[in-house]
Design an enzyme around this catalytic site. Structure first.
Site, PDB file in Angstrom:
ATOM      1  N   TYR A  94       0.843  -1.202   0.000  1.00  0.00           N
ATOM      2  CA  TYR A  94       0.000   0.000   0.000  1.00  0.00           C
ATOM      3  C   TYR A  94       0.876   1.248   0.000  1.00  0.00           C
ATOM      4  O   TYR A  94       2.025   1.214   0.463  1.00  0.00           O
ATOM      5  CB  TYR A  94      -0.972   0.021   1.195  1.00  0.00           C
ATOM      6  CG  TYR A  94      -0.332  -0.254   2.536  1.00  0.00           C
ATOM      7  CD1 TYR A  94       0.215   0.768   3.298  1.00  0.00           C
ATOM      8  CD2 TYR A  94      -0.267  -1.555   3.029  1.00  0.00           C
ATOM      9  CE1 TYR A  94       0.797   0.512   4.522  1.00  0.00           C
ATOM     10  CE2 TYR A  94       0.320  -1.826   4.255  1.00  0.00           C
ATOM     11  CZ  TYR A  94       0.842  -0.786   4.996  1.00  0.00           C
ATOM     12  OH  TYR A  94       1.431  -1.059   6.207  1.00  0.00           O
ATOM     13  N   ASP A 173       0.014  -5.302  23.082  1.00  0.00           N
ATOM     14  CA  ASP A 173       0.728  -6.550  22.810  1.00  0.00           C
ATOM     15  C   ASP A 173       1.217  -7.223  24.098  1.00  0.00           C
ATOM     16  O   ASP A 173       1.359  -8.449  24.136  1.00  0.00           O
ATOM     17  CB  ASP A 173       1.949  -6.288  21.912  1.00  0.00           C
ATOM     18  CG  ASP A 173       1.579  -6.241  20.434  1.00  0.00           C
ATOM     19  OD1 ASP A 173       0.363  -6.192  20.119  1.00  0.00           O
ATOM     20  OD2 ASP A 173       2.493  -6.242  19.592  1.00  0.00           O
TER      21      ASP A 173
HETATM   22  C1  LIG Z   1       4.539  -7.260  10.407  1.00  0.00           C
HETATM   23  C2  LIG Z   1       3.570  -6.569  11.312  1.00  0.00           C
HETATM   24  C3  LIG Z   1       2.513  -5.841  10.749  1.00  0.00           C
HETATM   25  C4  LIG Z   1       1.586  -5.211  11.577  1.00  0.00           C
HETATM   26  N1  LIG Z   1       0.565  -4.503  10.995  1.00  0.00           N
HETATM   27  C5  LIG Z   1      -0.355  -3.901  11.783  1.00  0.00           C
HETATM   28  C6  LIG Z   1      -1.423  -3.132  11.206  1.00  0.00           C
HETATM   29  O1  LIG Z   1      -1.512  -2.989   9.995  1.00  0.00           O
HETATM   30  N2  LIG Z   1      -2.336  -2.576  12.040  1.00  0.00           N
HETATM   31  C7  LIG Z   1      -2.258  -2.710  13.395  1.00  0.00           C
HETATM   32  O2  LIG Z   1      -3.129  -2.190  14.110  1.00  0.00           O
HETATM   33  N3  LIG Z   1      -1.241  -3.412  13.968  1.00  0.00           N
HETATM   34  C8  LIG Z   1      -0.294  -3.998  13.198  1.00  0.00           C
HETATM   35  N4  LIG Z   1       0.741  -4.698  13.766  1.00  0.00           N
HETATM   36  C9  LIG Z   1       0.776  -4.869  15.225  1.00  0.00           C
HETATM   37  C10 LIG Z   1       1.293  -3.643  15.942  1.00  0.00           C
HETATM   38  O3  LIG Z   1       2.586  -3.283  15.487  1.00  0.00           O
HETATM   39  C11 LIG Z   1       1.344  -3.967  17.439  1.00  0.00           C
HETATM   40  O4  LIG Z   1       0.171  -4.633  17.836  1.00  0.00           O
HETATM   41  C12 LIG Z   1       1.468  -2.677  18.230  1.00  0.00           C
HETATM   42  O5  LIG Z   1       2.692  -2.021  17.927  1.00  0.00           O
HETATM   43  C13 LIG Z   1       1.392  -2.974  19.729  1.00  0.00           C
HETATM   44  O6  LIG Z   1       1.509  -1.765  20.423  1.00  0.00           O
HETATM   45  P1  LIG Z   1       2.006  -1.762  21.923  1.00  0.00           P
HETATM   46  O7  LIG Z   1       2.043  -0.324  22.305  1.00  0.00           O
HETATM   47  O8  LIG Z   1       1.176  -2.695  22.728  1.00  0.00           O
HETATM   48  O9  LIG Z   1       3.470  -2.385  21.900  1.00  0.00           O
HETATM   49  P2  LIG Z   1       4.766  -1.885  21.113  1.00  0.00           P
HETATM   50  O10 LIG Z   1       4.419  -1.110  19.890  1.00  0.00           O
HETATM   51  O11 LIG Z   1       5.616  -3.107  20.958  1.00  0.00           O
HETATM   52  O12 LIG Z   1       5.457  -0.871  22.122  1.00  0.00           O
HETATM   53  C14 LIG Z   1       6.064  -1.320  23.320  1.00  0.00           C
HETATM   54  C15 LIG Z   1       7.028  -0.250  23.782  1.00  0.00           C
HETATM   55  O13 LIG Z   1       7.504  -0.609  25.072  1.00  0.00           O
HETATM   56  C16 LIG Z   1       8.906  -0.357  25.106  1.00  0.00           C
HETATM   57  N5  LIG Z   1       9.483  -1.238  26.135  1.00  0.00           N
HETATM   58  C17 LIG Z   1       9.700  -2.577  26.069  1.00  0.00           C
HETATM   59  N6  LIG Z   1      10.237  -3.017  27.213  1.00  0.00           N
HETATM   60  C18 LIG Z   1      10.367  -1.932  28.038  1.00  0.00           C
HETATM   61  C19 LIG Z   1      10.847  -1.741  29.385  1.00  0.00           C
HETATM   62  N7  LIG Z   1      11.306  -2.747  30.132  1.00  0.00           N
HETATM   63  N8  LIG Z   1      10.825  -0.472  29.907  1.00  0.00           N
HETATM   64  C20 LIG Z   1      10.363   0.572  29.165  1.00  0.00           C
HETATM   65  N9  LIG Z   1       9.874   0.446  27.903  1.00  0.00           N
HETATM   66  C21 LIG Z   1       9.880  -0.793  27.351  1.00  0.00           C
HETATM   67  C22 LIG Z   1       9.389  -0.675  23.698  1.00  0.00           C
HETATM   68  O14 LIG Z   1      10.619  -0.006  23.454  1.00  0.00           O
HETATM   69  C23 LIG Z   1       8.246  -0.104  22.864  1.00  0.00           C
HETATM   70  O15 LIG Z   1       8.434   1.255  22.592  1.00  0.00           O
HETATM   71  C24 LIG Z   1       1.700  -5.321  12.980  1.00  0.00           C
HETATM   72  C25 LIG Z   1       2.771  -6.039  13.539  1.00  0.00           C
HETATM   73  C26 LIG Z   1       3.702  -6.656  12.710  1.00  0.00           C
HETATM   74  C27 LIG Z   1       4.858  -7.408  13.339  1.00  0.00           C
END
Ligand SMILES: Cc1cc2nc3c(=O)[nH]c(=O)nc-3n(C[C@H](O)[C@H](O)[C@H](O)COP(=O)(O)OP(=O)(O)OC[C@H]3O[C@@H](n4cnc5c(N)ncnc54)[C@H](O)[C@@H]3O)c2cc1C
Length: 271
Positions: A94, A173
């Site tokens: 895309y 996540d």
């Molecule tokens: C190939 C791929 C394609 C995807 N496509 C999509 C899509 O099209 N649409 C969609 O909605 N989702 C998509 N996703 C999923 C999406 O990327 C995740 O679900 C999303 O990023 C989760 O957000 P989060 O904030 O829970 O975790 P994350 O984005 O993983 O953020 C976690 C944060 O916590 C920080 N962290 C980790 N450990 C510590 C610690 N001990 N102390 C302090 N900070 C820490 C990390 O540095 C990071 O910044 C995709 C994933 C993949 C792999």
């Protein structure tokens, strides 16, 4: 707001928590009313609470990269999402950056299950994976146009997620990592954030009860999205007569009706 801090540990009490975090070489302890672990699939907060829960490898690997749209034929520059499905693999493409680049995600089946975040991917390896002639020329051309690849082994947490306890909650996540095949992982994390904010707003005086309500509102919803993502991936990767049946079904139902099958994802309202 403190940036650049690494969460290390949490101790819970009846009326709150003490959070241990590291910034550079210094370690700090801070009291807080509650802790929300939004630290991703490899969550340290989750590990502290549920050391027995490990993300499970899905057998799928995501390769991601982007291509310069001006170097590609006009058909690639249209403002739409393109999807190619094949045996044990699919490609999604895309436009981004106002159509100047095309984002390409290629999902393949494989054994490479290194835990952690992304790693550089070998251009020759991905070109080889999509070299069989059943992949259309357009798809192979797109794979060849990507200048640099990163790859992720795709891991998930069990359906319905794992949640917090008392004054510690999990979000996104960290709680319910899922396969990306309905593009909802970040979507669900954002919904979690809105719902946990609503629960805390409505139940200011009892954080434990507010977090329990948050889990109740979210668990079945994320379980359904996780199952749908998994099934969608299986359908994308069908082979032989099953793939033929899938393609006939798509033709019969049409794009608009296919999209409408996901209305339950987009029309959800909490509480
Ligand atoms: C190939 C791929 C394609 C995807 N496509 C999509 C899509 O099209 N649409 C969609 O909605 N989702 C998509 N996703 C999923 C999406 O990327 C995740 O679900 C999303 O990023 C989760 O957000 P989060 O904030 O829970 O975790 P994350 O984005 O993983 O953020 C976690 C944060 O916590 C920080 N962290 C980790 N450990 C510590 C610690 N001990 N102390 C302090 N900070 C820490 C990390 O540095 C990071 O910044 C995709 C994933 C993949 C792999």
């Amino acid at each position: 707001m403190r940036l650049g801090c690494q969460f290390e540990d949490v101790a819970s009490y009846a009326k709150g928590v003490t959070v241990v975090q590291r910034k550079g070489s210094s370690r700090q302890q801070e009291p807080a009313l509650a802790l929300i672990g939004a630290d991703g699939v490899w969550s340290t907060v989750r590990h502290q609470m549920h050391p027995d829960v490990q993300p499970q490898f899905s057998g799928r690997i995501a390769w991601r990269g982007s291509a310069d749209a001006s170097q590609l034929p006009r058909e690639f520059n249209a403002n739409r999402v393109q999807l190619w499905m094949g045996p044990n693999a699919h490609i999604v493409a895309y436009p981004m950056k106002d159509g100047r680049r095309i984002n390409v995600v290629a999902i393949v089946t494989g054994q490479w299950d290194r835990p952690g975040w992304s790693e550089p991917g070998d251009i020759a390896e991905i070109a080889d994976l999509f070299s069989p002639p059943h992949w259309p020329i357009a798809a192979r051309m797109l794979i060849g146009a990507v200048e640099g690849w990163s790859k992720w082994a795709l891991f998930g947490i069990k359906d319905g997620g794992v949640w917090g306890n008392g004054t510690v909650a999990l979000l996104g996540d960290a709680s319910h990592a899922m396969l990306p095949f309905v593009a909802q992982g970040a979507g669900m994390a954002i919904e979690d954030a809105a719902v946990v904010a609503m629960c805390l707003q409505e139940g200011k005086d009892n954080v434990t009860a507010a977090f329990a309500r948050y889990e109740k509102l979210r668990a079945s919803r994320v379980a359904r999205v996780q199952r749908t993502a998994r099934t969608t991936g299986e359908i994308y990767h069908l082979r032989g007569p099953f793939a033929f049946g899938r393609d006939q079904f798509i033709r019969l139902v049409g794009g608009r009706n296919l999209l409408a099958r996901q209305n339950w994802i987009y029309n959800w309202r909490a509480g």
